[in-house]
Write an enzyme that holds these catalytic residues in place. Structure first.
Site, short mmCIF file in Angstrom:
data_model
loop_
_atom_site.label_atom_id
_atom_site.label_comp_id
_atom_site.label_asym_id
_atom_site.label_seq_id
_atom_site.Cartn_x
_atom_site.Cartn_y
_atom_site.Cartn_z
CB VAL A 150 46.53 16.27 26.19
CG1 VAL A 150 45.56 16.89 25.21
CG2 VAL A 150 46.43 14.77 26.14
CB CYS A 151 47.69 21.17 27.81
SG CYS A 151 48.93 21.00 29.11
#
Length: 177
Positions: A150-151
């Site tokens: 996600v990051c």
């Protein structure tokens, strides 16, 4: 008494994927109960898992009776999906400061841990050491996949596919009935 698959959800963005796992297991007729850490509720609400299983979700060890004992007595398998670095460290070092870790220590059924975290965290020596300790303790590790998380970081840490996790859960559930 029929034993249940206990799914322990911890604080990882991948907690939403556990909804798919719980839905699939219950749809196939497997008895499933969910417990959560307080941090997990920041990602997915308890009502989601209650709707999917038709059973109350336990979060607080002290809400009624001795929750960790009640849950361990139900368990055919305890699957921690997703397993955060925090919960892996607590489990590996015998820290029991929430319902999930207290249940783990009281539990006598097979245990599955499916790590999910940032690749830097997953590759950190402390996390790898803790996973090694859990393996030595007989815990079944369903290793994460490599990919973009996600990051935006890339590497190992992405939750294994639900199909792979589900297959291991069913195998251990059926062998422990």
């Amino acid at each position: 008494m029929n034993k249940a698959i206990i799914i322990a959800v911890t604080g990882s963005i991948a907690a939403y994927k556990t909804c798919e796992l719980v839905r699939s297991l219950t749809k196939q007729g497997f008895p499933v109960r969910v417990i959560m850490t307080e941090n997990a509720t920041k990602f997915v609400g308890r009502i989601t898992f209650e709707a999917l299983t038709g059973h109350p979700v336990r979060i607080d060890e002290y809400d009624t009776g001795m929750a960790h004992i009640d849950i361990k007595n139900l368990a055919s398998v305890l699957a921690v999906v997703p397993a955060s670095a925090n919960i892996i460290g607590k489990m590996a070092n015998g820290i029991a400061d929430d319902l999930v870790t207290s249940t783990y220590l009281a539990n006598t059924s097979p245990v599955i841990v499916a790590p999910s975290m940032n690749p830097g965290m997953y590759s950190h020596n402390a996390v790898q050491r803790n996973l090694k300790l859990l393996t030595e303790d007989g815990v079944h590790i369903v290793s994460p996949e490599s990919g973009i998380v996600v990051c935006g970081d890339e590497g190992y840490g992405k939750l294994a596919s639900i199909e792979v996790i589900e297959k291991k859960i069913i195998e251990l559930h059926l062998s422990n009935q």
